[in-house]
Write an enzyme that holds these catalytic residues in place. Structure first.
Site, PDB file in Angstrom:
ATOM      1  N   LYS A   1     -40.998  14.602  51.489  1.00  0.00           N
ATOM      2  CA  LYS A   1     -41.781  13.967  50.418  1.00  0.00           C
ATOM      3  C   LYS A   1     -40.910  12.984  49.621  1.00  0.00           C
ATOM      4  O   LYS A   1     -39.725  12.834  49.881  1.00  0.00           O
ATOM      5  CB  LYS A   1     -42.372  15.044  49.508  1.00  0.00           C
ATOM      6  CG  LYS A   1     -43.302  16.010  50.243  1.00  0.00           C
ATOM      7  CD  LYS A   1     -44.516  15.290  50.818  1.00  0.00           C
ATOM      8  CE  LYS A   1     -45.627  16.215  51.265  1.00  0.00           C
ATOM      9  NZ  LYS A   1     -45.333  17.059  52.423  1.00  0.00           N
TER      10      LYS A   1
HETATM   11  C1  LIG Z   1     -51.377  16.363  51.441  1.00  0.00           C
HETATM   12  C2  LIG Z   1     -50.561  17.626  51.357  1.00  0.00           C
HETATM   13  N1  LIG Z   1     -50.988  18.629  50.570  1.00  0.00           N
HETATM   14  C3  LIG Z   1     -50.273  19.756  50.437  1.00  0.00           C
HETATM   15  C4  LIG Z   1     -49.094  19.957  51.102  1.00  0.00           C
HETATM   16  C5  LIG Z   1     -48.382  21.266  50.970  1.00  0.00           C
HETATM   17  O1  LIG Z   1     -47.091  21.115  50.444  1.00  0.00           O
HETATM   18  P1  LIG Z   1     -45.903  22.144  50.819  1.00  0.00           P
HETATM   19  O2  LIG Z   1     -45.427  21.787  52.182  1.00  0.00           O
HETATM   20  O3  LIG Z   1     -44.895  21.875  49.751  1.00  0.00           O
HETATM   21  O4  LIG Z   1     -46.466  23.514  50.740  1.00  0.00           O
HETATM   22  C6  LIG Z   1     -48.607  18.935  51.919  1.00  0.00           C
HETATM   23  C7  LIG Z   1     -47.322  19.111  52.614  1.00  0.00           C
HETATM   24  O5  LIG Z   1     -47.116  18.922  53.743  1.00  0.00           O
HETATM   25  C8  LIG Z   1     -49.356  17.751  52.067  1.00  0.00           C
HETATM   26  O6  LIG Z   1     -48.941  16.758  52.866  1.00  0.00           O
END
Ligand SMILES: Cc1ncc(COP(=O)(O)O)c(C=O)c1O
Length: 377
Positions: free
Chosen positions: A189
């Site tokens: 990210k």
């Molecule tokens: C659009 C979106 N929402 C939520 C998430 C969830 O984040 P995390 O990987 O930190 O749990 C991601 C991560 O890949 C994402 O791309």
């Protein structure tokens, strides 16, 4: 391998983590509070509550809205599973509407049609796809009309902003047009904590409930005493992760510059392929100032290869691209429940590929990627 995304860690980041390791607190403590204050001041949202991942943040947000059995949550099919799964995990039912072809964000018209046809959902979860803000101002008008909650999934979009029709600049995560927003700090990210996430809101009651739900549902009632009117998991972020997050946040502007620079260079290098109908390139929509998370190309009708062949050939040459995303409603868990078809999302899913885009991408790696694409497409 050249990956599609990668963290950028410098000596300041490492120093921040080591200092925290030597301090009194390593789990949730003063660094988490400091990170939360920094996220509030970046976005303008009054409250930021850090937690263990973006997935945890989405789950906490919907739980705090009392989404549960009998509730419906509407999101986009072109997203990571967590945007929909949070609704199901809370006991509600996920529903989907199609996306806009240009921004790849949820179609506000389709949300309106859904409300007219089926009645309003309890919550809508727009995703700021690839860092491009969803049309939150227009969604807010529907929110006012139909009375649903909005949780902005800004997992891709820390550092992005949009300008409203009356010229106000709004950061993604500000919760000006939404009830809550979430960020993810996964290593691919825009900034990272290794793992981590945050919920943002301007509502003190929701902020309090999220803080309780972050720790088993526990409310402190004085001294050693506590109670839990509802139950949850342990979703705490550690001070070690938060120290990395604070340090990374200071670098967000430089990350954004570098990402935008690479975005423009890709567009320049690949523009002939677009003119020849071999590729469709992403664009930055008017009224938005995104921190670009992805560079997502679509295979054009005059290309020599299909998407899967291109993915395989690039991989064989050491370039690891990614598909963002295979639509959520087509995965086994959701299949057979009568969702779709969502023509735009399904078409994009068959032709899209995300090229390497991250602050540490070297010139030679960048040139290798564009040279291979020009040869192969
Ligand atoms: C659009 C979106 N929402 C939520 C998430 C969830 O984040 P995390 O990987 O930190 O749990 C991601 C991560 O890949 C994402 O791309």
């Amino acid at each position: 391998m050249i990956p599609y995304g990668r963290q950028s860690i410098n000596d300041d980041d490492i120093k921040a983590v080591i200092e925290t390791l030597k301090s009194d607190f390593i789990t949730q403590g003063p660094k988490v509070e400091e990170f939360e204050e920094a996220l509030s001041s970046l976005t303008g949202a009054k409250y930021a509550i850090c937690c263990s991942s973006g997935t945890a943040a989405l789950y906490l947000a919907v739980r705090a809205l009392s989404i549960g059995p009998g509730s419906t949550g509407l999101t986009t099919p072109l997203t990571f599973a967590a945007s929909a799964n949070c609704i199901e995990l809370a006991g509600g039912k996920a529903a989907f509407v199609d996306i806009e072809d240009e921004t790849l964000n949820i179609s506000v018209e389709a949300v309106e049609e859904y409300c007219n046809q089926f009645g309003p959902p309890d919550v809508v979860i727009p995703v700021d796809f690839a860092g491009i803000p969803s049309d939150l101002e227009r969604l807010y008008e529907l929110k006012e009309r139909f009375g649903f909650y909005v949780v902005e999934d800004a997992a891709h979009a820390i550092g992005s902003s949009y300008t409203t029709r009356n010229g106000q600049k709004v950061q993604c995560g500000a919760c000006v047009h939404t009830d809550m927003a979430i960020f993810s700090f996964h290593p691919v990210k825009n900034i990272t904590c290794a793992e981590g996430g945050a919920v943002l809101t301007n509502d003190p009651k929701m902020a309090h409930r999220i803080r309780c739900l972050r720790e088993h549902g526990i409310e402190r009632t004085g001294g050693w005493r506590y109670d839990f009117p509802e139950i949850s998991f342990n979703f705490r972020l550690s001070d070690i992760h938060a120290a990395l997050g604070i340090s990374q946040l200071k670098r967000l502007e430089s990350f954004k510059r570098k990402r935008r620079e690479l975005f423009e260079r890709y567009r320049e290098e690949l523009s002939d392929l677009e003119k020849e109908g071999r590729l469709i390139l992403p664009k930055i929509p008017e009224g938005t100032d995104p921190c670009m998370h992805l560079f997502l190309i679509k295979i054009g009708e005059n290309a020599k290869v299909d998407r899967d062949t291109l993915y395989t050939r690039l991989r064989a040459q050491g370039v690891l691209t990614q598909v963002h995303y295979w639509p959520v409603h087509l995965f086994s868990y959701y299949k057979g429940r009568g969702y779709g078809p969502f023509h735009v999302a399904e078409k994009v899913a068959k032709s899209c590929l995300s090229l390497p885009l991250y602050p540490g991408l070297t010139d030679s790696d960048f040139l290798k990627v564009v040279t291979l694409i020009k040869q192969m497409v």
